[in-house]
Write an enzyme that holds these catalytic residues in place. Structure first.
Site, PDB file in Angstrom:
ATOM      1  N   ASP A  63     -14.355   4.368  11.014  1.00  0.00           N
ATOM      2  CA  ASP A  63     -13.121   4.649  11.739  1.00  0.00           C
ATOM      3  C   ASP A  63     -12.533   5.975  11.266  1.00  0.00           C
ATOM      4  O   ASP A  63     -11.873   6.030  10.225  1.00  0.00           O
ATOM      5  CB  ASP A  63     -12.117   3.511  11.531  1.00  0.00           C
ATOM      6  N   TYR A  99      -7.335  12.700   9.827  1.00  0.00           N
ATOM      7  CA  TYR A  99      -7.757  12.376   8.457  1.00  0.00           C
ATOM      8  C   TYR A  99      -8.352  13.603   7.749  1.00  0.00           C
ATOM      9  O   TYR A  99      -8.543  13.583   6.533  1.00  0.00           O
ATOM     10  CB  TYR A  99      -8.758  11.207   8.446  1.00  0.00           C
ATOM     11  N   LYS A 150     -10.292   9.675  16.943  1.00  0.00           N
ATOM     12  CA  LYS A 150      -8.993   9.555  17.628  1.00  0.00           C
ATOM     13  C   LYS A 150      -8.450  10.917  18.020  1.00  0.00           C
ATOM     14  O   LYS A 150      -8.661  11.909  17.319  1.00  0.00           O
ATOM     15  CB  LYS A 150      -7.975   8.853  16.718  1.00  0.00           C
ATOM     16  N   HIS A 191      -4.453   8.239  19.337  1.00  0.00           N
ATOM     17  CA  HIS A 191      -4.015   7.810  17.996  1.00  0.00           C
ATOM     18  C   HIS A 191      -2.601   7.217  18.017  1.00  0.00           C
ATOM     19  O   HIS A 191      -2.340   6.172  17.415  1.00  0.00           O
ATOM     20  CB  HIS A 191      -4.090   9.013  17.038  1.00  0.00           C
ATOM     21  N   SER A 218      -4.196   3.280  20.322  1.00  0.00           N
ATOM     22  CA  SER A 218      -3.756   2.808  19.012  1.00  0.00           C
ATOM     23  C   SER A 218      -2.243   2.935  18.926  1.00  0.00           C
ATOM     24  O   SER A 218      -1.663   3.852  19.536  1.00  0.00           O
ATOM     25  CB  SER A 218      -4.418   3.644  17.919  1.00  0.00           C
ATOM     26  N   ASN A 219      -1.637   2.041  18.195  1.00  0.00           N
ATOM     27  CA  ASN A 219      -0.183   2.046  17.984  1.00  0.00           C
ATOM     28  C   ASN A 219       0.592   1.900  19.288  1.00  0.00           C
ATOM     29  O   ASN A 219       1.700   2.420  19.427  1.00  0.00           O
ATOM     30  CB  ASN A 219       0.244   3.328  17.242  1.00  0.00           C
ATOM     31  N   SER A 224      -1.509   0.179   1.209  1.00  0.00           N
ATOM     32  CA  SER A 224      -1.846   1.529   1.661  1.00  0.00           C
ATOM     33  C   SER A 224      -0.645   2.462   1.659  1.00  0.00           C
ATOM     34  O   SER A 224      -0.802   3.671   1.768  1.00  0.00           O
ATOM     35  CB  SER A 224      -2.432   1.452   3.076  1.00  0.00           C
ATOM     36  N   PHE A 225       0.557   1.923   1.549  1.00  0.00           N
ATOM     37  CA  PHE A 225       1.764   2.734   1.756  1.00  0.00           C
ATOM     38  C   PHE A 225       2.586   2.952   0.487  1.00  0.00           C
ATOM     39  O   PHE A 225       3.574   3.669   0.509  1.00  0.00           O
ATOM     40  CB  PHE A 225       2.621   2.094   2.865  1.00  0.00           C
TER      41      PHE A 225
HETATM   42  P1  NAD Z   1      -6.248  -0.813   3.761  1.00  0.00           P
HETATM   43  O1  NAD Z   1      -5.242  -1.906   3.894  1.00  0.00           O
HETATM   44  O2  NAD Z   1      -7.581  -0.986   4.375  1.00  0.00           O
HETATM   45  O3  NAD Z   1      -6.477  -0.465   2.219  1.00  0.00           O
HETATM   46  C1  NAD Z   1      -5.412  -0.259   1.332  1.00  0.00           C
HETATM   47  C2  NAD Z   1      -5.903  -0.055  -0.077  1.00  0.00           C
HETATM   48  O4  NAD Z   1      -6.479  -1.288  -0.551  1.00  0.00           O
HETATM   49  C3  NAD Z   1      -7.045   0.959  -0.234  1.00  0.00           C
HETATM   50  O5  NAD Z   1      -6.531   2.226  -0.524  1.00  0.00           O
HETATM   51  C4  NAD Z   1      -7.876   0.428  -1.381  1.00  0.00           C
HETATM   52  O6  NAD Z   1      -7.613   1.114  -2.582  1.00  0.00           O
HETATM   53  C5  NAD Z   1      -7.438  -0.994  -1.555  1.00  0.00           C
HETATM   54  N1  NAD Z   1      -8.575  -1.902  -1.415  1.00  0.00           N
HETATM   55  C6  NAD Z   1      -9.570  -1.848  -0.494  1.00  0.00           C
HETATM   56  N2  NAD Z   1     -10.440  -2.848  -0.667  1.00  0.00           N
HETATM   57  C7  NAD Z   1      -9.991  -3.573  -1.730  1.00  0.00           C
HETATM   58  C8  NAD Z   1     -10.473  -4.740  -2.375  1.00  0.00           C
HETATM   59  N3  NAD Z   1     -11.577  -5.375  -1.986  1.00  0.00           N
HETATM   60  N4  NAD Z   1      -9.767  -5.204  -3.440  1.00  0.00           N
HETATM   61  C9  NAD Z   1      -8.626  -4.579  -3.870  1.00  0.00           C
HETATM   62  N5  NAD Z   1      -8.120  -3.467  -3.262  1.00  0.00           N
HETATM   63  C10 NAD Z   1      -8.804  -2.973  -2.206  1.00  0.00           C
HETATM   64  O7  NAD Z   1      -5.494   0.496   4.275  1.00  0.00           O
HETATM   65  P2  NAD Z   1      -5.599   1.644   5.314  1.00  0.00           P
HETATM   66  O8  NAD Z   1      -6.509   2.701   4.827  1.00  0.00           O
HETATM   67  O9  NAD Z   1      -4.203   2.003   5.660  1.00  0.00           O
HETATM   68  O10 NAD Z   1      -6.215   0.988   6.649  1.00  0.00           O
HETATM   69  C11 NAD Z   1      -7.598   0.922   6.894  1.00  0.00           C
HETATM   70  C12 NAD Z   1      -8.053   1.959   7.909  1.00  0.00           C
HETATM   71  O11 NAD Z   1      -7.367   1.776   9.150  1.00  0.00           O
HETATM   72  C13 NAD Z   1      -7.722   3.420   7.558  1.00  0.00           C
HETATM   73  O12 NAD Z   1      -8.569   3.934   6.564  1.00  0.00           O
HETATM   74  C14 NAD Z   1      -7.877   4.063   8.903  1.00  0.00           C
HETATM   75  O13 NAD Z   1      -9.233   4.240   9.238  1.00  0.00           O
HETATM   76  C15 NAD Z   1      -7.235   3.016   9.814  1.00  0.00           C
HETATM   77  N6  NAD Z   1      -5.804   3.292  10.070  1.00  0.00           N
HETATM   78  C16 NAD Z   1      -5.448   3.635  11.331  1.00  0.00           C
HETATM   79  C17 NAD Z   1      -4.128   3.948  11.612  1.00  0.00           C
HETATM   80  C18 NAD Z   1      -3.742   4.300  13.022  1.00  0.00           C
HETATM   81  O14 NAD Z   1      -2.628   4.820  13.205  1.00  0.00           O
HETATM   82  N7  NAD Z   1      -4.563   4.023  13.999  1.00  0.00           N
HETATM   83  C19 NAD Z   1      -3.167   3.905  10.606  1.00  0.00           C
HETATM   84  C20 NAD Z   1      -3.541   3.513   9.319  1.00  0.00           C
HETATM   85  C21 NAD Z   1      -4.869   3.202   9.065  1.00  0.00           C
END
Ligand code: NAD
Length: 324
Positions: free
Chosen positions: A46, A51, A80, A113, A168-169, A223-224
């Site tokens: 993705d 990014y 996106k 996006h 998305s969104n 993630s935030f």
């Molecule tokens: P996420 O919830 O997938 O991950 C958050 C954090 O969790 C990571 O930084 C990682 O350090 C940790 N993590 C991952 N696997 C783990 C595990 N097994 N155990 C413990 N910690 C773990 O967060 P994200 O990156 O915000 O979302 C996933 C993906 O979604 C993004 O990389 C992106 O591709 C997509 N995304 C899209 C939008 C959009 O606007 N369309 C917005 C945000 C994210």
């Protein structure tokens, strides 16, 4: 290696239910992360213009293909359209640039996006352009409508540049809008989705309309936190809630896997992001055990209706009148 189920899209193509999210994967390590993920069994990636790592992610793909680990047609590459490219005439040129960055000749899925149109910024000026016209704090909106942008996305399909297209969104009202004029219906909707933001009504609408839903930020605040958002730092991290911990212990799984299984069992695709090989492996193995209906309901009851990924959480107060 766990066999990942597919979701059949309205376009007729299959989309793997589990993929790798590429937001915030640093450029220096992105080629290795993607390459290692392919070796671990990931097929869906993705990505996005925003990014800023599509070139490096493409290098990881190229290495895996060159070594014969995978063929292009076995991969499902998602990208996106960034907000500054919503004007109809900007869509195809930027898709061609993104394809060149990835080193592929089509995207499996290409999404709008955000439903936010910003004034065009030429890639030679700044790429990715991000939110601000001047690269600092000036927001300039474009007048492109969602209909104009969607129609331009539709043209990508017969041109062979995207196999499926989606959004998305978007919330329900905007989906209804797109469905009124779409000649090609959105195959997927990608949304923030975790136990603090359950959005059952939106999922019901998508099911009724045959739109597959992909969950992002499945671990919620995790993630935030780096953006120092108040909610993200004050809320209990989802992996540390009593409910998730006790369900994980019962199943002998990691709390992360319970969160991902909750989403996949509700029928969503997931794209958890990780750069660690152990997390990559754990996050892929989330479709071969089952939570009970009670456990799913218990996790859903953590809902707080809290959305982290919205412009008002990133922008200075004086700009909030624009996006609320
Ligand atoms: P996420 O919830 O997938 O991950 C958050 C954090 O969790 C990571 O930084 C990682 O350090 C940790 N993590 C991952 N696997 C783990 C595990 N097994 N155990 C413990 N910690 C773990 O967060 P994200 O990156 O915000 O979302 C996933 C993906 O979604 C993004 O990389 C992106 O591709 C997509 N995304 C899209 C939008 C959009 O606007 N369309 C917005 C945000 C994210």
């Amino acid at each position: 290696m766990v066999a990942v189920p597919n979701i059949k899209l309205s376009s007729g193509y299959d989309m793997p239910q589990v993929g790798l999210g590429l937001w915030k994967v640093e450029n220096e390590i992105a080629p290795d992360v993607v390459y290692n993920a392919i070796k671990a069994g990931y097929r869906l990636f993705d990505g996005a213009c925003d990014y800023g790592n599509e070139v490096e992610c493409g290098q990881g793909v190229a290495r895996a293909i060159k070594e014969g680990i995978v063929k292009r047609e076995e991969l499902f590459i998602v990208s996106k359209l960034w907000n500054t490219f919503h004007d109809a005439e900007r869509v195809e040129p930027i898709v061609r640039k993104q394809l060149a960055d990835w080193g592929v000749d089509y995207f499996d899925l290409y999404l709008i996006h955000f439903p936010i149109a910003l004034e065009y910024v030429d890639p030679s000026v700044r790429y990715p352009p991000s939110w601000f016209y001047d690269g600092d704090k000036e927001i300039r909106l474009s007048k492109a409508t969602i209909q104009q942008t969607w129609t331009a996305l539709e043209a990508l399909v017969p041109a062979g540049l995207a196999r499926s297209i989606g959004v998305s969104n978007f919330q329900a009202q905007l989906l209804y809008d797109v469905l009124r004029y779409a000649k090609i219906r959105p195959a997927t909707l990608q949304i923030e989705h975790h136990p603090y933001l359950v959005q059952q009504e939106l999922l019901n609408l998508c099911k009724a309309e045959g739109i597959a839903v992909t969950a992002y930020s499945s671990f919620g605040p995790a993630s935030f936190q780096e953006f120092d958002m108040e909610h993200a730092t004050k809320l209990t991290p989802l992996m540390e809630t009593d409910a998730i911990k006790s369900i994980a212990a019962k199943h002998g799984k990691a709390t992360s896997q319970v969160l991902l299984r909750w989403a996949t069992q509700r029928g969503l695709a997931i794209i958890p992001k990780s750069t660690r090989v152990d997390y990559l492996e754990a996050n892929l193995a989330v479709t071969d055990f089952d939570l009970t209906a009670d456990e799913i309901a218990q996790i859903s009851s953590l809902n707080k209706g809290i959305r982290f990924n919205q412009p008002s959480n990133y922008f200075p107060t004086e700009l909030l009148w624009i996006f609320g």
